[in-house]
Design a protein around this motif. Sequence first.
Motif, PDB file in Angstrom:
ATOM      1  N   ARG A  16      49.959   6.636   6.422  1.00 32.43           N
ATOM      2  CA  ARG A  16      50.119   6.138   7.797  1.00 32.43           C
ATOM      3  C   ARG A  16      48.832   5.503   8.298  1.00 32.43           C
ATOM      4  O   ARG A  16      48.851   4.463   8.964  1.00 32.43           O
ATOM      5  CB  ARG A  16      50.564   7.280   8.715  1.00 32.43           C
ATOM      6  N   MET A  17      47.712   6.101   7.958  1.00 32.31           N
ATOM      7  CA  MET A  17      46.409   5.575   8.372  1.00 32.31           C
ATOM      8  C   MET A  17      46.179   4.180   7.777  1.00 32.31           C
ATOM      9  O   MET A  17      45.764   3.255   8.470  1.00 32.31           O
ATOM     10  CB  MET A  17      45.312   6.543   7.922  1.00 32.31           C
ATOM     11  N   VAL A  18      46.472   4.019   6.491  1.00 33.30           N
ATOM     12  CA  VAL A  18      46.295   2.728   5.825  1.00 33.30           C
ATOM     13  C   VAL A  18      47.189   1.686   6.482  1.00 33.30           C
ATOM     14  O   VAL A  18      46.753   0.568   6.765  1.00 33.30           O
ATOM     15  CB  VAL A  18      46.579   2.834   4.309  1.00 33.30           C
ATOM     16  N   ARG A  19      48.448   2.050   6.751  1.00 31.59           N
ATOM     17  CA  ARG A  19      49.368   1.089   7.384  1.00 31.59           C
ATOM     18  C   ARG A  19      48.931   0.726   8.803  1.00 31.59           C
ATOM     19  O   ARG A  19      49.184  -0.377   9.265  1.00 31.59           O
ATOM     20  CB  ARG A  19      50.791   1.631   7.363  1.00 31.59           C
ATOM     21  N   ASP A  20      48.238   1.635   9.489  1.00 27.94           N
ATOM     22  CA  ASP A  20      47.698   1.309  10.813  1.00 27.94           C
ATOM     23  C   ASP A  20      46.652   0.201  10.721  1.00 27.94           C
ATOM     24  O   ASP A  20      46.577  -0.665  11.582  1.00 27.94           O
ATOM     25  CB  ASP A  20      47.050   2.539  11.466  1.00 27.94           C
ATOM     26  N   TYR A  21      45.842   0.236   9.670  1.00 22.67           N
ATOM     27  CA  TYR A  21      44.773  -0.746   9.515  1.00 22.67           C
ATOM     28  C   TYR A  21      45.201  -1.979   8.737  1.00 22.67           C
ATOM     29  O   TYR A  21      44.626  -3.046   8.906  1.00 22.67           O
ATOM     30  CB  TYR A  21      43.548  -0.105   8.842  1.00 22.67           C
ATOM     31  N   GLU A  40      28.789   2.432   0.207  1.00 24.14           N
ATOM     32  CA  GLU A  40      30.089   2.276   0.858  1.00 24.14           C
ATOM     33  C   GLU A  40      30.815   3.600   1.045  1.00 24.14           C
ATOM     34  O   GLU A  40      31.846   3.662   1.677  1.00 24.14           O
ATOM     35  CB  GLU A  40      30.978   1.316   0.055  1.00 24.14           C
ATOM     36  N   ILE A  41      30.314   4.663   0.445  1.00 22.49           N
ATOM     37  CA  ILE A  41      30.942   5.967   0.574  1.00 22.49           C
ATOM     38  C   ILE A  41      30.165   6.762   1.604  1.00 22.49           C
ATOM     39  O   ILE A  41      28.970   6.919   1.488  1.00 22.49           O
ATOM     40  CB  ILE A  41      30.935   6.710  -0.766  1.00 22.49           C
ATOM     41  N   LEU A  42      30.843   7.237   2.631  1.00 23.34           N
ATOM     42  CA  LEU A  42      30.166   7.987   3.688  1.00 23.34           C
ATOM     43  C   LEU A  42      30.152   9.468   3.388  1.00 23.34           C
ATOM     44  O   LEU A  42      31.139  10.015   2.924  1.00 23.34           O
ATOM     45  CB  LEU A  42      30.887   7.779   5.025  1.00 23.34           C
ATOM     46  N   LYS A  43      29.041  10.096   3.692  1.00 24.12           N
ATOM     47  CA  LYS A  43      28.956  11.542   3.676  1.00 24.12           C
ATOM     48  C   LYS A  43      29.193  12.013   5.104  1.00 24.12           C
ATOM     49  O   LYS A  43      28.714  11.403   6.053  1.00 24.12           O
ATOM     50  CB  LYS A  43      27.574  11.992   3.217  1.00 24.12           C
ATOM     51  N   TYR A  44      29.892  13.087   5.251  1.00 24.38           N
ATOM     52  CA  TYR A  44      30.246  13.579   6.577  1.00 24.38           C
ATOM     53  C   TYR A  44      29.015  13.746   7.465  1.00 24.38           C
ATOM     54  O   TYR A  44      29.002  13.319   8.610  1.00 24.38           O
ATOM     55  CB  TYR A  44      30.982  14.915   6.458  1.00 24.38           C
ATOM     56  N   ARG A  45      27.973  14.315   6.944  1.00 30.40           N
ATOM     57  CA  ARG A  45      26.778  14.570   7.746  1.00 30.40           C
ATOM     58  C   ARG A  45      26.068  13.291   8.156  1.00 30.40           C
ATOM     59  O   ARG A  45      25.342  13.273   9.135  1.00 30.40           O
ATOM     60  CB  ARG A  45      25.817  15.479   6.988  1.00 30.40           C
ATOM     61  N   GLN A  46      26.253  12.223   7.411  1.00 29.57           N
ATOM     62  CA  GLN A  46      25.558  10.975   7.729  1.00 29.57           C
ATOM     63  C   GLN A  46      26.241  10.222   8.865  1.00 29.57           C
ATOM     64  O   GLN A  46      25.639   9.348   9.451  1.00 29.57           O
ATOM     65  CB  GLN A  46      25.497  10.067   6.509  1.00 29.57           C
ATOM     66  N   TRP A  63      36.691   0.479   8.420  1.00 25.60           N
ATOM     67  CA  TRP A  63      37.258   1.749   8.852  1.00 25.60           C
ATOM     68  C   TRP A  63      37.088   2.780   7.748  1.00 25.60           C
ATOM     69  O   TRP A  63      36.804   2.447   6.605  1.00 25.60           O
ATOM     70  CB  TRP A  63      38.722   1.592   9.248  1.00 25.60           C
ATOM     71  N   ASN A  64      37.218   4.030   8.122  1.00 23.70           N
ATOM     72  CA  ASN A  64      37.061   5.124   7.164  1.00 23.70           C
ATOM     73  C   ASN A  64      38.409   5.672   6.745  1.00 23.70           C
ATOM     74  O   ASN A  64      39.238   5.985   7.591  1.00 23.70           O
ATOM     75  CB  ASN A  64      36.256   6.265   7.778  1.00 23.70           C
ATOM     76  N   LEU A  65      38.601   5.802   5.449  1.00 24.77           N
ATOM     77  CA  LEU A  65      39.757   6.506   4.911  1.00 24.77           C
ATOM     78  C   LEU A  65      39.266   7.916   4.589  1.00 24.77           C
ATOM     79  O   LEU A  65      38.495   8.110   3.649  1.00 24.77           O
ATOM     80  CB  LEU A  65      40.305   5.832   3.656  1.00 24.77           C
ATOM     81  N   ALA A  87      34.822  10.645   2.990  1.00 28.07           N
ATOM     82  CA  ALA A  87      35.548   9.463   3.443  1.00 28.07           C
ATOM     83  C   ALA A  87      35.077   8.266   2.646  1.00 28.07           C
ATOM     84  O   ALA A  87      33.995   8.277   2.075  1.00 28.07           O
ATOM     85  CB  ALA A  87      35.302   9.225   4.931  1.00 28.07           C
ATOM     86  N   ILE A  88      35.921   7.255   2.612  1.00 29.45           N
ATOM     87  CA  ILE A  88      35.549   5.992   1.976  1.00 29.45           C
ATOM     88  C   ILE A  88      35.561   4.933   3.067  1.00 29.45           C
ATOM     89  O   ILE A  88      36.548   4.779   3.782  1.00 29.45           O
ATOM     90  CB  ILE A  88      36.528   5.614   0.853  1.00 29.45           C
ATOM     91  N   ASN A  89      34.457   4.229   3.213  1.00 26.86           N
ATOM     92  CA  ASN A  89      34.366   3.161   4.202  1.00 26.86           C
ATOM     93  C   ASN A  89      35.048   1.928   3.619  1.00 26.86           C
ATOM     94  O   ASN A  89      34.603   1.379   2.618  1.00 26.86           O
ATOM     95  CB  ASN A  89      32.900   2.891   4.537  1.00 26.86           C
TER      96      ASN A  89
END
Length: 103
Positions: A16-21, A40-46, A63-65, A87-89
């Motif tokens: 659903r998130m992907v279809r929103d974007y 391109e890969i986000l760490k939660y703490r960052q 956006w973040n997946l 998450a993946i940016n």
Amino acid sequence: MEGKGITLYLAGWQKRMVRDYIPNLREVHKIIINVIDKKEILKYRQIIVMYRPFIRAINEKAWNLYLTDEQIVHLKELTAGEVKFTAINITPELLESKAIEFA
């Protein structure tokens, strides 16, 4: 890991998130990561530390997946614990270059 593709099957809420974007995707079941760029890969703490660039990225259609616990464990195993993925940016450039694809 560099140069190897990784396929992650998406949970219902991720679909659903992907279809929103990306509304023109009718069916989406998985993400294929053809190139891993640690930038391109986000760490939660960052996310908090990188607040301003994060907001700028949103304005640029990025956006973040967010990943499920199982996907996080899988990626951790593939990278030998090198990076903690949460998450993946997703950026337009990654989609256009096919570094990341949804299928």
